[in-house]
Design a protein around this motif. Structure first.
Motif, PDB file in Angstrom:
ATOM      1  N   ARG A  25      49.312  38.231  40.601  1.00  0.00           N
ATOM      2  CA  ARG A  25      48.431  39.387  40.562  1.00  0.00           C
ATOM      3  C   ARG A  25      47.203  39.060  39.729  1.00  0.00           C
ATOM      4  O   ARG A  25      47.244  38.180  38.873  1.00  0.00           O
ATOM      5  N   ARG A  53      50.961  48.033  36.948  1.00  0.00           N
ATOM      6  CA  ARG A  53      50.516  47.988  38.341  1.00  0.00           C
ATOM      7  C   ARG A  53      49.685  49.214  38.666  1.00  0.00           C
ATOM      8  O   ARG A  53      49.886  50.289  38.119  1.00  0.00           O
ATOM      9  N   THR A  59      46.076  47.233  48.878  1.00  0.00           N
ATOM     10  CA  THR A  59      45.664  45.834  48.899  1.00  0.00           C
ATOM     11  C   THR A  59      45.461  45.384  50.335  1.00  0.00           C
ATOM     12  O   THR A  59      46.184  45.782  51.239  1.00  0.00           O
ATOM     13  N   GLU A  65      46.984  41.615  44.355  1.00  0.00           N
ATOM     14  CA  GLU A  65      47.041  42.977  43.823  1.00  0.00           C
ATOM     15  C   GLU A  65      46.420  43.016  42.427  1.00  0.00           C
ATOM     16  O   GLU A  65      46.585  42.093  41.634  1.00  0.00           O
TER      17      GLU A  65
END
Length: 108
Positions: A25, A53, A59, A65
């Motif tokens: 990520r 998150r 995404t 992400e």
């Protein structure tokens, strides 16, 4: 919230992380961890961090992400986490050791 390890530093307040679940990520470093506030919160390659998150973001295919940096762990806190948590930390530990030895070999 996920525990992750920093792989690359892109600059401009962004870095790439590998999480416990094995996914990569892009972590956005908030202003709290930049400038004057970074003396105890230095984010470099191999640093363990707690990321949050972004559930509201979607995404695209082929894109990583986005997530936010919440906590930077010190070396002594890493050992405590490994003892307390039931999670499997092999995804994080293996990445850091590989990058460390690769960079060491590159400069020899």
């Amino acid at each position: 919230e996920i525990i992750a390890s920093v792989n690359k530093d892109y600059g401009n307040g962004r870095c790439q992380t590998t999480c416990i679940d094995g996914k990569e990520r892009i972590c956005i470093i908030r202003n709290k961890f930049r400038g004057r506030g970074k003396k105890d919160n230095l984010v470099s390659m191999g640093t363990w961090v707690l990321i949050g998150r972004r559930d509201w973001e979607t995404t695209r295919d082929g894109k990583l992400e986005n997530c936010d940096l919440l906590v930077v762990y010190r070396e002594d806190e890493k050992k405590k986490l490994m003892q307390i948590c039931d999670n499997d930390f092999t995804a994080i530990c293996n990445i850091y050791n590989f990058n460390f030895y690769f960079n060491l070999y590159k400069y020899v």
